[in-house]
Structures are given as C-alpha cells and as structure tokens.
Design a protein around this motif. Structure first.
Motif, short mmCIF file in Angstrom:
data_model
loop_
_atom_site.label_atom_id
_atom_site.label_comp_id
_atom_site.label_asym_id
_atom_site.label_seq_id
_atom_site.Cartn_x
_atom_site.Cartn_y
_atom_site.Cartn_z
N ALA A 118 -7.51 -2.75 -16.36
CA ALA A 118 -6.69 -3.05 -15.18
C ALA A 118 -5.73 -1.90 -14.93
O ALA A 118 -5.24 -1.27 -15.88
N ILE A 119 -5.49 -1.61 -13.65
CA ILE A 119 -4.59 -0.52 -13.27
C ILE A 119 -3.62 -1.02 -12.21
O ILE A 119 -4.04 -1.64 -11.22
N ILE A 120 -2.34 -0.77 -12.42
CA ILE A 120 -1.33 -1.02 -11.39
C ILE A 120 -1.29 0.24 -10.53
O ILE A 120 -0.83 1.29 -10.98
N ILE A 121 -1.75 0.13 -9.30
CA ILE A 121 -1.95 1.32 -8.46
C ILE A 121 -0.76 1.63 -7.56
O ILE A 121 -0.73 2.68 -6.91
N GLY A 122 0.21 0.75 -7.48
CA GLY A 122 1.36 0.99 -6.60
C GLY A 122 2.02 -0.32 -6.28
O GLY A 122 1.66 -1.36 -6.85
N VAL A 123 3.04 -0.24 -5.36
CA VAL A 123 3.44 0.95 -4.63
C VAL A 123 4.63 1.60 -5.33
O VAL A 123 5.33 0.95 -6.11
N ARG A 124 4.84 2.86 -5.02
CA ARG A 124 5.99 3.55 -5.56
C ARG A 124 7.26 2.83 -5.12
O ARG A 124 7.43 2.47 -3.97
N LYS A 125 8.18 2.64 -6.08
CA LYS A 125 9.45 1.92 -5.88
C LYS A 125 9.20 0.48 -5.41
O LYS A 125 10.02 -0.09 -4.71
N GLY A 126 8.08 -0.08 -5.85
CA GLY A 126 7.78 -1.46 -5.47
C GLY A 126 8.00 -2.45 -6.60
O GLY A 126 7.87 -3.65 -6.39
N LYS A 179 -0.35 2.12 -15.40
CA LYS A 179 0.21 2.08 -14.05
C LYS A 179 0.64 3.47 -13.62
O LYS A 179 1.28 4.21 -14.36
N THR A 180 0.21 3.83 -12.43
CA THR A 180 0.64 5.06 -11.78
C THR A 180 0.79 4.75 -10.30
O THR A 180 -0.20 4.67 -9.57
N PRO A 181 2.02 4.53 -9.82
CA PRO A 181 2.20 4.13 -8.42
C PRO A 181 1.73 5.17 -7.41
O PRO A 181 1.46 4.83 -6.26
N GLY A 182 1.60 6.42 -7.84
CA GLY A 182 1.11 7.45 -6.94
C GLY A 182 -0.35 7.28 -6.56
O GLY A 182 -0.82 7.91 -5.60
N TYR A 183 -1.08 6.43 -7.27
CA TYR A 183 -2.50 6.23 -6.95
C TYR A 183 -2.70 5.63 -5.56
O TYR A 183 -3.64 5.97 -4.85
N PHE A 184 -1.82 4.70 -5.17
CA PHE A 184 -2.07 3.90 -3.98
C PHE A 184 -2.20 4.75 -2.72
O PHE A 184 -3.09 4.52 -1.90
N ILE A 241 1.63 -4.06 -6.27
CA ILE A 241 2.89 -4.77 -6.07
C ILE A 241 3.61 -4.15 -4.88
O ILE A 241 3.79 -2.93 -4.80
N VAL A 242 3.99 -5.00 -3.93
CA VAL A 242 4.61 -4.52 -2.69
C VAL A 242 5.97 -5.19 -2.50
O VAL A 242 6.23 -6.26 -3.04
N ARG A 243 6.81 -4.54 -1.73
CA ARG A 243 8.11 -5.10 -1.37
C ARG A 243 8.38 -4.73 0.08
O ARG A 243 7.61 -3.98 0.70
N ASP A 244 9.47 -5.25 0.63
CA ASP A 244 9.86 -4.92 2.00
C ASP A 244 9.77 -3.40 2.19
O ASP A 244 10.43 -2.64 1.48
N HIS A 297 -5.41 -7.50 -6.59
CA HIS A 297 -4.42 -8.60 -6.59
C HIS A 297 -3.09 -8.07 -6.08
O HIS A 297 -2.56 -7.08 -6.60
N VAL A 298 -2.55 -8.72 -5.06
CA VAL A 298 -1.28 -8.31 -4.47
C VAL A 298 -0.14 -9.13 -5.07
O VAL A 298 -0.17 -10.37 -5.04
#
Length: 311
Positions: free
Chosen positions: A61-69, A123-128, A149-152, A217-218
């Motif tokens: 499994a990989i956490i692909i992003g988001v940066r600062k999320g 996890k590397t958020p730069g992937y997204f 993982i996303v945020r506003d 998965h979001v």
C-alpha cells in the motif's frame, strides 16, 4: 611423548577446520539480504526458514498524497496496527528521476523489515501530482492499494505556503507574501504551483487512467484531525486488515490542538511542524480562492462519489 605431540597436532587441526567453517558462514550471512537483528533471528538454533522470514518487502500500500493533506498523521496512525510496518522517511522513488534510476533493489532497501503476512506501507505525497508516477507504480505492482488523503484545498494551499515560508526563513532567505504569489492584478493566478497542487480532480484523473477507482481509497483529512478513529477503521477495511486500532489509541492534546497516539502505554504526538500557525491571508483573498475552487471541487466530488465540507 610422540603420541602427545600427534594428539596436540590433531586437536589444532580440528580447531582450524572449525574456525574456517565459522568464517565461511559469517561471509555467507553478510552477503544475504538484511534480516532482523532481534535475538530470535540471530540465535544459532533458529532454522533457515525463520532466518529469512524477516526481510524488506515492497509496499502493498502507498499513501500517494496530497501534500500537506495529513499524510504523516495517516501513516503514523496506520502504524499502530500490529500487521503494518511503515517506511519512516518519504522515499520519492517514482517521482524523482535520480532515485528511479537506482532501480528496484534501491527502492526495496528503503522499506522496513517485515514478517510474512505484514503489510508494508510507504508514503510520498509528491506522487499524487507527478504525471509520470501512476504508470510507474502500475508497472511495479498493478494490485497495490493506494490511499489518498485530502483536505479543504484552500487550507491545503495556505499550509503548503506556510511550510515553504518556514523552510526559507530557516535558511535565512526571503520569500514573497502569500497574496503576491496567489493574486495577479487582483485575480487568482493559476500559475501558482501551490494552487495547482490543490486541483485534485486533475491529478486524480491521471491515476484513474491507470488504476480502477476501487483501488484508490480517499481519506477525509479534516475528519481525521477531528476524530481519527472512524477514518482509520475505513482504512483498515480497505487494506483488508483485521480491526485492531481502537478509540483508546487516541487522546486529544489540548496544548497541541490535535490528537496524539497511544500504544502499549507509550504516547506519540506529531512533530512541532504539525499544527503550525498558518501564514496570514486576507478575508477578501480567501473568498476569491474559495470561489476559484468551486468548480474543481465539484468535479472531484463527482469522481470520488462523495462530497466534503470545503469552502
């Protein structure tokens, strides 16, 4: 006397033979894949199968992003699960050419040691947001599970700027105010990279060209901060993990202003960069930013089949 000398020579010969065997085993062990340094794995009585049981495996499994999320928070929370081991640092294998050229062996060497049946997560958020990454991940493992993982997006943008600003100031370098980067002649400037990283629908579209929707998965990053457990239970289900994380693994730290982790009597809070006060942004500029994101957000909601309470 002669028999005594012969016996001594025989004993010396046996000792030299045994020493040669030991040295050969040490050299062989040194050239094998790295294994756990725990007492059980180093015991001379352990079998060859247990000797090789603990090893570095490619991520399932990989956490692909988001940066600062909230990627770091998600990774640390998943690491509470006994069947999960995580790569401690961001690997940036698929999105940094220098790393990608080092090959699969290098990538695997960045992973934690795991037992059979455990899940490796990196996890590397730069992937997204990197265009070349989805096909590279698919080529490596088309069945890998992806967590996003996303945020506003407006808050994410401000947090993104705040991190860059903090890093620049730490290096004694100047940096433009946020509104100067965000606005051009009073309007939102689409060239601003932090803004582009918040256009979730554009980046997700590239991933969906390669991976089926059910493999991504979001995670609601805002909900994860407010109440971590429900989001973690959904992630456990997605990853086919038995439910082991429970509400007792979290406690609210009023001083820090967010939840910390509790496991086996030990607590852990994210580092001081998490929860850092955001750089200022005027109410007028924030309203313009929220209006700008309305259409992109709607497109993203349609893609993932759910909506979020964003500005």
């Amino acid at each position: 006397m002669l028999w005594t000398v012969l016996l001594a020579l025989l004993v010396l010969l046996l000792l030299q033979t045994q020493l040669s065997v030991c040295l050969r085993e040490l050299r062989t062990g040194g050239s094998s894949p790295p294994i756990s340094s725990s007492p059980s794995s180093s015991s001379s009585s352990s079998s060859s199968s247990s000797y090789n049981a603990t090893q570095q495996r490619l991520p399932g499994a990989i956490i692909i992003g988001v940066r600062k999320g909230g990627t770091r928070a998600l990774l640390e929370m998943l690491n509470l699960h006994p069947d999960v081991e995580v790569a401690k640092a961001e690997v940036h294998y698929f999105n940094v050419e220098e790393h990608y050229r080092r090959g699969l062996a290098w990538y695997q060497a960045q992973m934690p040691f795991t037992l059979p049946g455990q899940l490796t997560v990196e996890k590397t958020p730069g992937y997204f947001a990197a265009p070349q990454v989805p096909s590279r991940v698919w080529d490596l493992n088309p069945s890998v599970r992806l967590l996003l993982i996303v945020r506003d997006p407006a808050e994410r943008l401000v947090s993104d700027y705040t991190q860059v600003l903090h890093n620049r100031l730490a290096q004694h370098k100047s940096y433009e105010p946020l509104e100067e980067l965000l606005l051009h002649k009073g309007q939102i400037d689409p060239r601003y990279k932090a803004l582009q990283r918040s256009l979730y629908h554009q980046h997700l579209a590239r991933w969906l060209e390669v991976f089926p929707r059910e493999q991504i998965h979001v995670v609601d990053g805002d909900a994860l901060i407010r109440d971590p457990f429900p989001e973690l239970r959904k992630a456990e289900t997605f990853l086919d993990l038995p439910p082991r994380i429970n509400p007792d693994n979290f406690y609210y730290n009023a001083t820090k202003g967010f939840y910390c982790l509790l496991s086996a009597g030990h607590d852990k809070c994210l580092d001081e960069s998490k929860g850092r006060p955001h750089a200022p942004l005027s109410t007028q500029a924030l309203k313009k930013l929220c209006r700008y994101f309305r259409k992109p957000n709607k497109l993203f909601f349609e893609m993932v089949g759910r909506s979020f309470s964003w500005c």
